[in-house]
Scaffold this motif. Structure first.
Motif, PDB file in Angstrom:
ATOM      1  N   SER A 139      10.598 -17.402 -11.075  1.00 28.03           N
ATOM      2  CA  SER A 139      11.317 -16.890 -12.203  1.00 28.03           C
ATOM      3  C   SER A 139      12.789 -17.530 -12.639  1.00 28.03           C
ATOM      4  N   ALA A 140      12.782 -17.610 -13.982  1.00 25.39           N
ATOM      5  CA  ALA A 140      14.130 -17.935 -14.489  1.00 25.39           C
ATOM      6  C   ALA A 140      14.999 -16.961 -14.929  1.00 25.39           C
ATOM      7  N   ARG A 141      16.531 -17.136 -14.846  1.00 25.42           N
ATOM      8  CA  ARG A 141      17.353 -16.069 -15.355  1.00 25.42           C
ATOM      9  C   ARG A 141      18.533 -16.779 -15.567  1.00 25.42           C
ATOM     10  N   GLY A 142      19.658 -16.126 -16.590  1.00 20.43           N
ATOM     11  CA  GLY A 142      20.782 -16.825 -16.607  1.00 20.43           C
ATOM     12  C   GLY A 142      21.357 -16.576 -18.138  1.00 20.43           C
ATOM     13  N   ARG A 143      22.729 -17.032 -18.159  1.00 19.87           N
ATOM     14  CA  ARG A 143      23.241 -16.665 -19.546  1.00 19.87           C
ATOM     15  C   ARG A 143      24.449 -17.794 -19.890  1.00 19.87           C
ATOM     16  N   GLY A 144      24.113 -18.392 -20.757  1.00 21.19           N
ATOM     17  CA  GLY A 144      25.230 -19.452 -21.098  1.00 21.19           C
ATOM     18  C   GLY A 144      24.777 -20.376 -20.251  1.00 21.19           C
ATOM     19  N   LEU A 145      25.964 -21.183 -19.521  1.00 27.64           N
ATOM     20  CA  LEU A 145      25.632 -22.269 -18.447  1.00 27.64           C
ATOM     21  C   LEU A 145      25.683 -22.026 -16.993  1.00 27.64           C
ATOM     22  N   VAL A 146      25.392 -20.706 -16.840  1.00 30.03           N
ATOM     23  CA  VAL A 146      24.879 -20.255 -15.426  1.00 30.03           C
ATOM     24  C   VAL A 146      23.404 -19.689 -15.308  1.00 30.03           C
ATOM     25  N   HIS A 147      22.677 -20.522 -14.599  1.00 31.07           N
ATOM     26  CA  HIS A 147      21.079 -20.287 -14.500  1.00 31.07           C
ATOM     27  C   HIS A 147      20.636 -20.301 -13.162  1.00 31.07           C
TER      28      HIS A 147
END
Length: 433
Positions: A345-353
């Motif tokens: 699965s993928a997760r994150g916000r802005g340039l932190v993932h």
């Protein structure tokens, strides 16, 4: 040669074990080792290098200051460098956001800032307990460890870690963002819960070390409302997620909340120089002179590069817009990649993932193979099950494409047992340092 490091340096070293080479020079998003091999850096000093390595604007300001015999060490004495930083912070960050904060200079690390924030919250409320959250990380000094969730890091303390109570982070009790705040309200209002009213709640809006767990705006607003209604101070730890990492300068801006205390370090110094700040509402500035101090709280070269970073990158909304746009590219690429394999699965916000793997052994394999292919990515999470991406905010589109291409090829090779290295990845990218 790494022999001298193995012979003389403590066993506590960690990143050099994951990336067994000797780095020599760096610029922008690239590191070069002593053999001349280049590595695209999607680690960025664990978030301390949001503006990349040796940013020329920041380097020029630093060299000019040093060549003019500017003060380097001044504890908390008044200096021109500190004055210029405070003015820039007020005019470019605080005033445009309507934030009325006093500024405290603790020791120059994130843990120093956290310790000061916890100490102040206890002083002004007269209460001792701090509520923290599952999967949290706030540093490795004793006070910061007490509010950290990771069992392995807590175990290294060697003494009981007291006066902290873990609460469920957003998603820990299921998908409903009201579940956690509802539980907190219940135990606060129940005289038989056995829990004392805390001095403060400390929270990361995105838990970086905890596995790139992203709190929803709804959950953050509910938490802020709970704290405000019950006279509990809200501390936002923005050490890693501040300075534009999620898009806006502060990671809590999207939620429309105003914490009582904010901790900053890592990229607040701009150039990677040690520096930390505690921002606090004026009514909580109840320190006696010298009550909290630190020999290196006056790192003036860091004040210079911090001011230069604010003036260069935060005079408008350009960096925020760029970070959000690039972040959407990362989100799309990782979501597509995760969709190929079960348990990813993928997760994150802005340039932190992050890319999370149900098989906890995979993330480490991905990080190691990515290093062999010239890409630095670290792992995080309670079992190091998440591949974490922290590219510099100044990364170019071509560099981002290259890094995502290498990462995709590595994940394909490991998860599907096939090589998916494209000609671009195999040939390497030659736009670096």
């Amino acid at each position: 040669m790494t022999t001298v490091f193995e012979a003389l340096e403590s066993n506590v070293r960690s990143y050099c074990r994951a990336w067994p080479t000797v780095f020599d020079t760096a610029r922008g998003a690239w590191l070069r080792d002593e053999n001349g091999r280049e590595y695209l850096d999607f680690f960025a000093g664990a978030g301390a290098l949001n503006y990349g390595h040796n940013n020329p604007v920041l380097k020029s300001a630093l060299l000019e200051y040093l060549s003019g015999d500017g003060v380097t060490h001044a504890l908390d004495m008044s200096t021109t460098a500190k004055r210029d930083l405070l003015i820039a912070l007020r005019d470019l960050v605080l005033a445009p956001r309507g934030l009325d904060y006093k500024v405290q200079f603790p020791g120059p690390t994130g843990a120093n800032a956290v310790e000061a924030a916890l100490k102040l919250a206890r002083k002004v409320t007269g209460r001792t307990a701090i509520w923290n959250f599952t999967n949290s990380f706030h540093g490795v000094s004793l006070g910061a460890l007490a509010v950290t969730g990771n069992a392995a890091k807590r175990a290294a303390a060697g003494v009981p870690l007291a006066h902290a109570v873990p609460m469920p982070y957003d998603g820990y009790l299921g998908a409903d963002p009201e579940a956690g705040p509802a539980w907190m309200r219940r135990v606060l209002d129940d005289a038989a819960s056995g829990l004392d009213k805390p001095a403060a709640v400390i929270v990361e809006t995105v838990q970086g070390e905890g596995g790139v767990n992203v709190a929803s705006t709804r959950w953050l607003r509910a938490l802020a409302e709970l704290c405000s209604a019950r006279g509990i101070l809200l501390i936002v730890d923005d050490v890693q997620m501040g300075c534009g990492r999620t898009g806006p300068f502060f990671s809590f801006e999207a939620a429309g909340i105003t914490p009582d205390i904010v901790t900053l370090s890592k990229s607040i110094g701009g150039y990677g120089l040690p520096m930390a700040l505690v921002l606090l509402r004026p009514e909580w500035d109840q320190w006696a002179p010298g009550e909290h101090n630190g020999t290196f709280r006056g790192n003036n070269p860091a004040f210079v590069t911090a001011r230069a970073a604010l003036e260069h990158f935060w005079t408008g909304a350009g960096l925020t817009a760029s970070t959000q746009r690039l972040g959407e590219r990362v989100h799309t690429a990782l979501t597509e990649l995760a969709g190929r394999y079960p348990g990813v699965s993928a997760r994150g916000r802005g340039l932190v993932h992050g890319l999370a793997f149900a098989d906890v052994s995979v993330a480490g394999k991905v990080s190691r193979l990515a290093f062999e292919r010239g890409l630095l990515v670290e792992t995080s999470g309670s079992d190091e099950e998440v591949v974490k991406l922290l590219p510099p905010l100044t990364v170019t589109d071509d560099e981002l494409t290259h890094g995502l291409t290498v990462l995709t090829a590595v994940v394909d090779e490991i998860c599907a047992g096939r090589s998916a290295v494209t000609e671009t990845a195999a040939a390497g990218f030659t736009g670096g340092s």
